[in-house]
Write a protein that holds these residues in place. Sequence first.
Motif, PDB file in Angstrom:
ATOM      1  N   SER A   7      35.420  51.097  41.695  1.00 20.31           N
ATOM      2  CA  SER A   7      34.080  50.895  41.132  1.00 20.31           C
ATOM      3  C   SER A   7      33.327  49.756  41.818  1.00 20.31           C
ATOM      4  O   SER A   7      32.107  49.647  41.697  1.00 20.31           O
ATOM      5  CB  SER A   7      34.176  50.607  39.631  1.00 20.31           C
ATOM      6  OG  SER A   7      34.894  49.405  39.430  1.00 20.31           O
ATOM      7  N   CYS A   8      34.052  48.876  42.530  1.00 15.06           N
ATOM      8  CA  CYS A   8      33.390  47.736  43.187  1.00 15.06           C
ATOM      9  C   CYS A   8      32.581  48.185  44.390  1.00 15.06           C
ATOM     10  O   CYS A   8      31.788  47.417  44.936  1.00 15.06           O
ATOM     11  CB  CYS A   8      34.415  46.709  43.669  1.00 15.06           C
ATOM     12  SG  CYS A   8      35.424  45.992  42.362  1.00 15.06           S
ATOM     13  N   ARG A   9      32.792  49.433  44.865  1.00 16.66           N
ATOM     14  CA  ARG A   9      32.182  49.878  46.125  1.00 16.66           C
ATOM     15  C   ARG A   9      30.853  50.587  45.902  1.00 16.66           C
ATOM     16  O   ARG A   9      30.274  51.078  46.859  1.00 16.66           O
ATOM     17  CB  ARG A   9      33.144  50.816  46.868  1.00 16.66           C
ATOM     18  CG  ARG A   9      34.437  50.128  47.241  1.00 16.66           C
ATOM     19  CD  ARG A   9      35.367  51.018  48.040  1.00 16.66           C
ATOM     20  NE  ARG A   9      36.526  50.252  48.460  1.00 16.66           N
ATOM     21  CZ  ARG A   9      37.629  50.102  47.746  1.00 16.66           C
ATOM     22  NH1 ARG A   9      37.730  50.697  46.575  1.00 16.66           N
ATOM     23  NH2 ARG A   9      38.630  49.358  48.176  1.00 16.66           N
ATOM     24  N   THR A  41      29.083  42.950  47.212  1.00 22.10           N
ATOM     25  CA  THR A  41      28.976  42.757  48.667  1.00 22.10           C
ATOM     26  C   THR A  41      30.256  42.172  49.255  1.00 22.10           C
ATOM     27  O   THR A  41      30.459  42.209  50.464  1.00 22.10           O
ATOM     28  CB  THR A  41      27.791  41.829  49.014  1.00 22.10           C
ATOM     29  OG1 THR A  41      27.965  40.602  48.311  1.00 22.10           O
ATOM     30  CG2 THR A  41      26.476  42.473  48.628  1.00 22.10           C
ATOM     31  N   PHE A  42      31.128  41.683  48.421  1.00 22.78           N
ATOM     32  CA  PHE A  42      32.388  41.097  48.887  1.00 22.78           C
ATOM     33  C   PHE A  42      33.489  42.158  48.988  1.00 22.78           C
ATOM     34  O   PHE A  42      34.570  41.877  49.500  1.00 22.78           O
ATOM     35  CB  PHE A  42      32.802  39.964  47.925  1.00 22.78           C
ATOM     36  CG  PHE A  42      34.017  39.201  48.347  1.00 22.78           C
ATOM     37  CD1 PHE A  42      34.065  38.554  49.578  1.00 22.78           C
ATOM     38  CD2 PHE A  42      35.123  39.117  47.511  1.00 22.78           C
ATOM     39  CE1 PHE A  42      35.187  37.848  49.969  1.00 22.78           C
ATOM     40  CE2 PHE A  42      36.257  38.413  47.900  1.00 22.78           C
ATOM     41  CZ  PHE A  42      36.286  37.775  49.133  1.00 22.78           C
ATOM     42  N   HIS A  43      33.236  43.406  48.528  1.00 20.31           N
ATOM     43  CA  HIS A  43      34.343  44.361  48.372  1.00 20.31           C
ATOM     44  C   HIS A  43      35.104  44.670  49.663  1.00 20.31           C
ATOM     45  O   HIS A  43      36.324  44.827  49.623  1.00 20.31           O
ATOM     46  CB  HIS A  43      33.883  45.640  47.636  1.00 20.31           C
ATOM     47  CG  HIS A  43      33.170  46.645  48.484  1.00 20.31           C
ATOM     48  ND1 HIS A  43      33.804  47.436  49.400  1.00 20.31           N
ATOM     49  CD2 HIS A  43      31.876  46.997  48.534  1.00 20.31           C
ATOM     50  CE1 HIS A  43      32.935  48.233  49.987  1.00 20.31           C
ATOM     51  NE2 HIS A  43      31.744  47.981  49.488  1.00 20.31           N
ATOM     52  N   PRO A  44      34.438  44.715  50.860  1.00 17.19           N
ATOM     53  CA  PRO A  44      35.243  45.040  52.051  1.00 17.19           C
ATOM     54  C   PRO A  44      36.319  43.994  52.364  1.00 17.19           C
ATOM     55  O   PRO A  44      37.257  44.272  53.086  1.00 17.19           O
ATOM     56  CB  PRO A  44      34.203  45.092  53.176  1.00 17.19           C
ATOM     57  CG  PRO A  44      32.883  45.292  52.496  1.00 17.19           C
ATOM     58  CD  PRO A  44      33.009  44.569  51.195  1.00 17.19           C
ATOM     59  N   VAL A  94      33.956  41.804  38.470  1.00 18.13           N
ATOM     60  CA  VAL A  94      34.357  42.666  37.343  1.00 18.13           C
ATOM     61  C   VAL A  94      35.723  42.280  36.775  1.00 18.13           C
ATOM     62  O   VAL A  94      36.139  42.817  35.746  1.00 18.13           O
ATOM     63  CB  VAL A  94      34.404  44.152  37.777  1.00 18.13           C
ATOM     64  CG1 VAL A  94      33.022  44.641  38.176  1.00 18.13           C
ATOM     65  CG2 VAL A  94      35.405  44.372  38.911  1.00 18.13           C
ATOM     66  N   LEU A  95      36.434  41.373  37.445  1.00 18.32           N
ATOM     67  CA  LEU A  95      37.745  40.970  36.934  1.00 18.32           C
ATOM     68  C   LEU A  95      37.587  40.168  35.634  1.00 18.32           C
ATOM     69  O   LEU A  95      36.493  39.769  35.283  1.00 18.32           O
ATOM     70  CB  LEU A  95      38.490  40.122  37.970  1.00 18.32           C
ATOM     71  CG  LEU A  95      38.785  40.802  39.310  1.00 18.32           C
ATOM     72  CD1 LEU A  95      39.519  39.833  40.236  1.00 18.32           C
ATOM     73  CD2 LEU A  95      39.620  42.066  39.112  1.00 18.32           C
ATOM     74  N   HIS A  96      38.686  39.944  34.976  1.00 20.40           N
ATOM     75  CA  HIS A  96      38.755  39.157  33.730  1.00 20.40           C
ATOM     76  C   HIS A  96      38.103  39.883  32.554  1.00 20.40           C
ATOM     77  O   HIS A  96      37.739  39.246  31.568  1.00 20.40           O
ATOM     78  CB  HIS A  96      38.122  37.765  33.902  1.00 20.40           C
ATOM     79  CG  HIS A  96      38.593  37.054  35.118  1.00 20.40           C
ATOM     80  ND1 HIS A  96      39.870  36.547  35.238  1.00 20.40           N
ATOM     81  CD2 HIS A  96      37.975  36.793  36.307  1.00 20.40           C
ATOM     82  CE1 HIS A  96      40.014  36.002  36.438  1.00 20.40           C
ATOM     83  NE2 HIS A  96      38.888  36.143  37.103  1.00 20.40           N
ATOM     84  N   HIS A 109      36.414  33.902  40.721  1.00 21.35           N
ATOM     85  CA  HIS A 109      35.973  34.919  41.689  1.00 21.35           C
ATOM     86  C   HIS A 109      36.944  34.935  42.878  1.00 21.35           C
ATOM     87  O   HIS A 109      37.320  33.865  43.389  1.00 21.35           O
ATOM     88  CB  HIS A 109      34.558  34.587  42.161  1.00 21.35           C
ATOM     89  CG  HIS A 109      33.892  35.708  42.880  1.00 21.35           C
ATOM     90  ND1 HIS A 109      34.217  36.059  44.178  1.00 21.35           N
ATOM     91  CD2 HIS A 109      32.932  36.582  42.490  1.00 21.35           C
ATOM     92  CE1 HIS A 109      33.473  37.088  44.551  1.00 21.35           C
ATOM     93  NE2 HIS A 109      32.683  37.425  43.537  1.00 21.35           N
ATOM     94  N   PRO A 110      37.372  36.122  43.338  1.00 22.22           N
ATOM     95  CA  PRO A 110      38.323  36.175  44.458  1.00 22.22           C
ATOM     96  C   PRO A 110      37.832  35.459  45.721  1.00 22.22           C
ATOM     97  O   PRO A 110      38.644  34.923  46.477  1.00 22.22           O
ATOM     98  CB  PRO A 110      38.473  37.680  44.711  1.00 22.22           C
ATOM     99  CG  PRO A 110      38.183  38.316  43.396  1.00 22.22           C
ATOM    100  CD  PRO A 110      37.114  37.467  42.765  1.00 22.22           C
ATOM    101  N   TYR A 111      36.520  35.439  45.958  1.00 20.24           N
ATOM    102  CA  TYR A 111      36.023  34.725  47.145  1.00 20.24           C
ATOM    103  C   TYR A 111      36.255  33.217  46.990  1.00 20.24           C
ATOM    104  O   TYR A 111      36.718  32.545  47.915  1.00 20.24           O
ATOM    105  CB  TYR A 111      34.536  35.026  47.348  1.00 20.24           C
ATOM    106  CG  TYR A 111      33.945  34.330  48.558  1.00 20.24           C
ATOM    107  CD1 TYR A 111      34.478  34.530  49.824  1.00 20.24           C
ATOM    108  CD2 TYR A 111      32.854  33.472  48.428  1.00 20.24           C
ATOM    109  CE1 TYR A 111      33.939  33.888  50.942  1.00 20.24           C
ATOM    110  CE2 TYR A 111      32.308  32.840  49.533  1.00 20.24           C
ATOM    111  CZ  TYR A 111      32.861  33.051  50.788  1.00 20.24           C
ATOM    112  OH  TYR A 111      32.323  32.411  51.885  1.00 20.24           O
TER     113      TYR A 111
END
Length: 336
Positions: free
Chosen positions: A301-303, A290-293, A321-323, A251-253
Amino acid sequence: MSASSAPLLEVEDLSVAFPVSQGLGFRRRLVHAVNEVSLRIEAGQTWGLVGESGSGKSTLGRAILNLEKPRSGRVRFDGRLITGGQAADVAMLRRQTAMIFQDPYSSLNPRQSIGDGIAEVLRVHGKAGGTGLTARVNELLVLVGLSPEQATSRPHALSGGQCQRAAIARALAMEPRLIVADECVAALDVSIQAQIINLLMDLRERMGLALLFIAHDLSVVRRLCDQVAVMYLGRIVESGPARDIFDHPLHPYTAALVAAIPEIDPDMPLPGELLRGEPPSPVSVPEGCTFHPRCIQARPSCRQGPPPALRRRGDRAFACVLHEGDDGIHPVTKGA
Ligand code: SF4
């Protein structure tokens, strides 16, 4: 399910919400501090629960110990239902779990010596009494690296590290099977932090207790924990074995938090390049992920729509949604 085959702790779709006032003339709104969280802790496991301040970690820890009333979802301890469960099962949870807080001075009675505080727990829980009481108090003090002579000390006469050791001794007096430690080393000097972490690692080996270690400092979690759950705005966005998560965050976070640990790789980009801005207010959570901003990999599509569902790769779960198209990634089905 029999108590013996159940995980020690099972949290299922747990949500905790608080009403907040937005001023005169505005309707009160609900802040979803914990949102549909699921977690399983086996006996003897050490879980790290990480995330920035305000992510819901402490609320989740308190809800697990029945100190916060959930809005929905279930907590089971040793197979017995705690949320909305029978008083006897809640009492069993109280006897077999303990919490250690960030500020040891506020968790100990300032008018009571640390020895008396430990003795009180031993008596109340029927763990020791009579002639064996003092011996057990001294044994616990020695176990946490204090001396029996310090039993008569009041908390204010001890250093922060000694006080946290006394709080741990008090928690251990109950012979808990699960300890929730909420930022229990965050207020201590680095050298004392290391001593307390070594102590917890030692106690885990010796007593086989399970630990939910709530922290914002991932370098501490990397050292202590074998499993990790990452929280963002009330949801677990990634979980799994600590080594996998630190080596290959999905996850990017998580990737941004891991990059913020300076000693992992000094050549890695600064976290600011991976993590934009501050977390949004929990009162107005963004649509979609909720992490998109703040996400540098966000797609259009994440927004929108609901937050991404959890997907699983082996014994890891992540909500992103990655991977897509990677081998071995499957949707998480409820109860799986
Ligand atoms: Fe970033 Fe989109 Fe994944 Fe959310 S779902 S973490 S915005 S890539």
